[in-house]
Design an enzyme around this catalytic site. Structure first.
Site, PDB file in Angstrom:
ATOM      1  N   GLY A 114       0.784  -1.224   0.000  1.00  0.00           N
ATOM      2  CA  GLY A 114       0.000   0.000   0.000  1.00  0.00           C
ATOM      3  C   GLY A 114       0.818   1.277   0.000  1.00  0.00           C
ATOM      4  O   GLY A 114       0.256   2.365  -0.123  1.00  0.00           O
ATOM      5  N   TYR A 115       2.139   1.176   0.123  1.00  0.00           N
ATOM      6  CA  TYR A 115       2.961   2.383   0.119  1.00  0.00           C
ATOM      7  C   TYR A 115       3.001   2.973  -1.291  1.00  0.00           C
ATOM      8  O   TYR A 115       3.510   2.348  -2.227  1.00  0.00           O
ATOM      9  CB  TYR A 115       4.384   2.085   0.582  1.00  0.00           C
ATOM     10  CG  TYR A 115       4.531   1.745   2.049  1.00  0.00           C
ATOM     11  CD1 TYR A 115       3.494   1.958   2.957  1.00  0.00           C
ATOM     12  CD2 TYR A 115       5.720   1.213   2.548  1.00  0.00           C
ATOM     13  CE1 TYR A 115       3.635   1.652   4.296  1.00  0.00           C
ATOM     14  CE2 TYR A 115       5.873   0.917   3.900  1.00  0.00           C
ATOM     15  CZ  TYR A 115       4.821   1.129   4.759  1.00  0.00           C
ATOM     16  OH  TYR A 115       4.965   0.817   6.095  1.00  0.00           O
ATOM     17  N   SER A 116       2.436   4.160  -1.426  1.00  0.00           N
ATOM     18  CA  SER A 116       2.371   4.844  -2.721  1.00  0.00           C
ATOM     19  C   SER A 116       1.771   3.932  -3.790  1.00  0.00           C
ATOM     20  O   SER A 116       2.232   3.893  -4.932  1.00  0.00           O
ATOM     21  CB  SER A 116       3.759   5.339  -3.165  1.00  0.00           C
ATOM     22  OG  SER A 116       4.269   6.280  -2.244  1.00  0.00           O
TER      23      SER A 116
END
Length: 343
Positions: free
Chosen positions: A54-56
């Site tokens: 889910g990071y970026s």
């Protein structure tokens, strides 16, 4: 760089690890500098990198895939989180077999690798039976797509419950826990760290700078929370006029003075404090720029005397937290919310 066992997984990790949340649109959009940060961390002796799908929106994983494509994948311990529902799709997230078997393929593709060393359930999922989650993760180990698995922000009671279910069903167990830990939020010392130590669970500690409060920028007399300041504008998170934030500011100032007396920067003191706990395997540092990486690396080799530790305890007692809402938000439990405890 010091290296330590990751619990009883048989994996060895550097006592400082690279957190990759800031690589990409959430932090640094300069891909060349992001790759330089990864290579700089590895050159400094860091062998462990933490990211999440889910990071970026997966860009962090893509950057890591690019940075490790030069033949350095084998020297890196990759820890990857999944489970947060980030795109609005009702079945994209959580701990279901449906999502885990889908999410792993996307992470492997973006990271340009055939396996992930530690795959983590990024947040407890109250809507999925734990045996469903453990069964899916165990099958991913059997398939060779992950080497072991863990969780993040899981309360000790749920860790124990999961262990009992796994033993009863003959499934794999959570062998790693990723949790927040700082001098302002020491709640993990009360039960989580002792539980992990007893069960041989490796601990990845994140947030040693307490979401910026221990960065050294926030001292009494600074413009924290001043009208029109950027700090106050950030949704009130750094608004020092709020009672809980005022308490954090006073504690941060006292800890900053202690760091000055010890000849350290406050970030050095904060990171070394977390790294020193015997239950902690590695501390995640999350630089946004190469300069921040260099600054974070100065905590390597810093040791704290018993006198310094005693003075920290006098400012924030062991097992306590300055702001209880931080503990609830960061440790994955809402048990102390008013709605949950009303009789």
């Amino acid at each position: 760089m010091e290296y330590r066992p990751l619990g009883r997984t048989g994996i060895t990790v550097s006592h400082l690890s690279l957190g990759a949340m800031m690589l990409g649109a959430m932090g640094n959009t300069d891909r060349d500098e992001c790759v330089r940060i990864v290579h700089g961390a590895l050159d400094a002796g860091i062998n462990t990198i933490n990211t999440a799908d889910g990071y970026s929106a997966g860009e962090s994983e893509e950057i890591l895939g690019e940075a490790l494509a030069d033949g350095r994948r084998d020297e890196v311990v990759l820890t990857v989180k999944t489970g947060l529902k980030v795109d609005g799709h009702p079945n994209h997230g959580g701990g279901s077999r449906r999502w885990l078997t889908q999410a792993i393929e996307g992470s492997l593709r973006r990271l340009r690798t055939d396996w992930i060393d530690v795959y983590e359930l990024g947040v407890p999922d109250p809507d999925t039976d734990i045996d469903e989650t453990l069964g899916a993760l165990t099958d991913l180990v059997t398939a060779g797509k992950i080497r072991t698995f863990g969780a993040s922000k899981m309360p000790p009671s749920q860790i124990a419950e999961a262990r009992a279910v796994a033993e009863r069903r003959g499934l794999g167990v959570f062998r790693v826990e990723e949790s927040p830990y700082s001098m302002l939020n020491r709640a993990v010392e009360y039960d989580l760290l002792p539980t992990c130590s007893r069960l041989g669970i490796g601990v990845l500690a994140f947030g040693p700078l307490a979401r910026g409060w221990l960065s050294g920028r926030y001292r009494l007399g600074s413009d924290v929370g001043a009208p029109g300041s950027s700090n106050r504008a950030r949704g009130g998170r750094m608004d020092a006029t709020a009672p809980a934030n005022a308490a954090k500011l006073h504690a941060a100032d006292a800890l900053g003075a202690l760091a000055d007396d010890a000849g350290l920067t406050l970030p050095q003191l904060a990171t070394a404090f977390v790294a020193r706990h015997p239950a902690v395997s590695t501390v995640l540092i999350g630089p946004r720029t190469f300069e921040q990486l260099e600054s974070s690396l100065t905590a390597d080799g810093v040791d704290l005397s018993e006198d310094v530790l005693d003075r920290i305890d006098a400012i924030v007692p062991p097992g306590s937290t300055v702001d209880i809402t931080d503990a609830m938000w960061e440790h994955g439990t809402r048990a102390l919310d008013a709605g949950a405890r009303r009789r």
